[in-house]
Design an enzyme around this catalytic site. Structure first.
Site, short mmCIF file in Angstrom:
data_model
loop_
_atom_site.label_atom_id
_atom_site.label_comp_id
_atom_site.label_asym_id
_atom_site.label_seq_id
_atom_site.Cartn_x
_atom_site.Cartn_y
_atom_site.Cartn_z
N HIS A 289 4.48 -9.62 29.24
CA HIS A 289 4.47 -8.16 29.11
C HIS A 289 3.52 -7.66 28.03
O HIS A 289 2.89 -6.61 28.18
CB HIS A 289 5.89 -7.68 28.80
N ASP B 47 5.50 -11.97 32.99
CA ASP B 47 6.08 -10.77 32.41
C ASP B 47 7.60 -10.78 32.52
O ASP B 47 8.16 -10.95 33.60
CB ASP B 47 5.52 -9.53 33.12
N SER C 77 3.82 -0.15 31.00
CA SER C 77 5.23 -0.41 31.25
C SER C 77 5.87 0.83 31.88
O SER C 77 5.46 1.26 32.95
CB SER C 77 5.92 -0.83 29.96
#
Length: 717
Positions: free
Chosen positions: A689, A654, A569
């Site tokens: 995610h 995501d 991330s």
């Protein structure tokens, strides 16, 4: 087959003009899109990849997956072996330690082979009959993705509210269940923020709604069980899109709260849970650079606040008057120690603090203000407050783990200052924590700041530069990365790897200023810190001999030929930046769901979560921030140079970092890099995610990452 898969099949022929599907790497079509800001022109050749239903896009992602699989085909047996050994360490039938709440003992457990937990309770004591009130394993059947967001039981113990995400976009559907009959109520409330709170009347709940485009929770609604959700009452709509909101209930169960939070400011509104139709009161209106959280006890509110206290302090104010003029320090302040969070009991206040980058637990008696700290003897560890649902008890439930100690649950009697280990997470297969070594060191950065680093390796590993090493960091949003145990990581340690966790600036491990010095116009510090840690790990150093501390010897953790870097991330942004800055330092890089297209993403307020992150990165509508972002944005700074071997992962759904950022980044890297190293992109077509859901499915992702590194080392074992 979902609509995305159908689109991929029907459009495959058209996509073949854009992608080479042979043994060679896929080549994405170049379709220039020009951006001009402040006199600077940027050309994005792969902007077209941002259409998730475009057959050409889906065909390209599929081609990248095929190429990734082919490049790692030689590790197929290794991946299977890794999956088997990681899975073998997991106790198949397992349960959490029960905690008491409103007359029941609550716990969750896994059944043999189960991917998801079964949520249970027993009335009165552990010898009571088990009641399964939520079976996530059953609810997940037939779904490629499933995740429980939240659940809550009504005050009379008869009704359940729960939320679930079945797509991985963090858009949760709210359902209700009669626990006496086991039947579900007919209403379904879609696109909620995930949390749900009961009022004291056992029929009213409060929940948040998300904007399905930006994915920001921005509305609070009140719902009455058994009624049509179309009639739900809008309680609050947040019009400042830099703020998020959530609903909560005080531990005392006296108040329902609406929590509004941005990166640098917050506001709390509250309502007596016994009068759910009354208007909410504002505790203290939002102020610039003021963050606070609130908990209730008797006639007082306890407040954790950074008002005139950068590292936060504990304050107290009467329920009858919450104006700042009435706030008083609740306990002795330690300005140099960062106050992370707190837990309130009838007679005690427990503070989770940070000192020297490590968490510690401080217990304060509310009667006489006497205080003490719990002691922990490992050089690198994590100690956090656990589930403590009841206030009228001297027993503190806390969690402990380290790089060598599995997750453990303790019960600590604050009155007698004695603790009991209730459970240490079992690790199957003959694991012995004494077979591994943990170190805690501080690396001096180029600007004379000392960066904490936690290291673990198996005893007998040679520290002469020959060992492979995996270096991990995050360094954003003030999220602290603590040293914790990983049963999967043993597969690397047992193969001779060293693992290093770097607490670079941008987190809050060393206090609030550590965060301030790694965000906005200071973001370069995060990248420099990581690189400086890499340089330390690859250079010879003087170290004390373990068997004779009076002697020194030359040691070196690893070398650039065996150093791997990993981040996810915003940590993927870190990976992209350090790859551009010092590609020569790393044998390989793993970038998971990486945030790499900083300028373009932060320039588009319609992209999920953009507006709430202006305080992290800056707003590129401002020329100073635009230029600074452009100076480090990984996508914009890809150049014609040699890069390390790279494995990039993403998820089509995501919600935090859109899949097209890593996809575009890989396409641009492949077009410009001058080396013959591996560049792989793997897209999970059914996840978001957090990757695959379930306790076993995600092991395949871990095995792929480990095999990527081991193959590059010539270790197919």
């Amino acid at each position: 087959m979902n609509f995305l898969q159908r689109a991929a099949l029907t459009g495959a022929g058209a996509a073949l003009t854009s992608v080479a599907l042979a043994q060679s790497a896929p080549v994405a079509a170049i379709k220039p899109k020009v951006f001009t800001n402040f006199g600077i022109t940027r050309t994005d050749n792969y902007y077209w990849l941002n259409q998730p239903t475009d057959p050409a896009v889906l065909s390209y992602l599929t081609a990248e997956n095929t190429y990734c699989d082919k490049q790692l085909a030689g590790t197929k047996t290794l991946q299977q072996k890794l999956v088997a050994e990681i899975k073998a360490r997991i106790k198949q039938e397992d349960a959490t330690v029960p905690y008491r709440d409103n007359g029941y003992l609550y716990y969750s457990r896994f059944e043999f082979g189960g991917e998801f937990p079964v949520y249970c309770r027993k009335l009165g004591s552990s010898v009571g009959n088990e009641e399964i009130f939520l079976n996530a394993d059953e609810l997940s059947t037939g779904r490629p993705y499933f995740q429980i967001g939240d659940w809550a039981v009504s005050d009379n113990n008869q009704l359940l509210a729960y939320t679930a995400d079945t797509v991985s976009r963090r858009l949760y559907t709210l359902r209700f269940k009669n626990l006496a009959t086991g039947t579900l109520f007919p209403e379904r409330i879609a696109n909620t923020g995930g949390e749900v709170v009961w009022a004291a009347d056992n029929k009213t709940v409060f929940y948040t709604k998300k904007d399905v485009t930006t994915l920001l929770p921005y509305q609070v609604y009140r719902h009455t069980i058994g009624t049509d959700p179309k009639g739900d009452v809008l309680i609050h709509e947040e019009r400042d899109n830099t703020f998020n909101l959530a609903v909560t209930r005080s531990k005392s169960k006296k108040f329902i709260g609406i929590v509004l939070t941005s990166s640098l400011s917050s506001e709390y509104r509250y309502l007596d849970a016994a009068t759910p139709t009354a208007p909410f009161k504002t505790f203290l209106r939002r102020e610039k650079d003021h963050l606070y959280t609130v908990e209730h006890l008797d006639d007082k509110f306890y407040v954790r606040s950074n008002w005139q206290a950068p590292n936060y302090r504990m304050m107290v104010t009467p329920v009858a008057n919450t104006s700042k003029a009435m706030w008083r320090d609740a306990i002795t302040r330690h300005p140099e120690i960062f106050l992370d969070n707190f837990e309130l009991f009838r007679e005690y206040l427990v503070l989770n603090e940070r000192k020297g980058g490590l968490r510690q637990l401080r217990v304060v008696s509310l009667k006489d203000k006497q205080e003490h700290y719990l002691s922990f003897d490992e050089p690198a560890y994590t100690a956090t407050v656990g589930v403590n649902a009841e206030m009228d008890t001297p027993l503190l439930r806390y969690n402990y783990t380290s790089l060598t100690t599995p997750a453990s649950t303790f019960e600590y009697d604050m009155s007698t200052r004695t603790g009991t280990l209730l459970k240490e997470q079992p690790v199957q297969g003959g694991f012995n924590k004494r077979d591994y070594v943990t170190e805690r060191i501080f690396v001096k950065s180029r600007d004379n700041v000392f960066i904490p680093m936690s290291i673990v390796y198996k005893k007998g590993t040679k520290l002469d530069g020959s060992a492979p090493l995996l270096q991990y960091a995050y360094g954003s949003y003030g999220f602290s990365q603590d040293p914790t145990f990983s049963a999967a990581r043993l597969s690397l340690l047992n193969r001779g790897f060293v693992y290093a966790l770097c607490n670079i600036r941008g987190g809050q491990e060393m206090g609030r200023q550590w965060f301030e010095n790694g965000r906005m116009l200071n973001k370069i510090n995060s990248f420099n810190d990581f690189i400086d840690c890499s340089l330390y790990l690859t250079k010879k150093r003087d170290a004390k001999v373990a068997t004779d501390k009076s002697k020194q010897q030359q040691q070196q953790y690893t070398s650039p030929e065996k150093l791997f870097a990993m981040g996810g991330s915003a940590g993927g942004l870190l990976m992209g930046a350090v790859m551009n800055m010092r590609p020569d330092l790393y044998k390989g890089v793993i970038a998971a769901v990486p945030f790499v297209d900083v300028v373009t993403t932060m320039s588009d307020p319609s992209i999920p979560l953009t507006t709430s992150e202006y305080d992290q990165w800056g707003n590129p509508a401002d020329e100073d921030y635009f230029n600074y972002m452009l100076s480090y944005s990984p996508y914009d700074n890809v150049t014609e140079q040699a890069y390390p071997n790279v494995l990039v992962t993403t998820g089509l759904h995501d919600s935090q970092v859109q899949y097209y950022e890593p996809a575009k980044w890989v396409a641009k890297l492949r077009a410009l890099k001058t080396d013959k190293n591996q560049l792989l992109l793997h897209t999970d077509m059914s996840a978001g995610h957090g990757g695959a859901s379930g306790r076993f499915k995600s092991i395949n992702d871990t095995a792929r990452q480990y095999a990527f590194m081991l193959q590059l080392l010539g270790k197919n074992l």
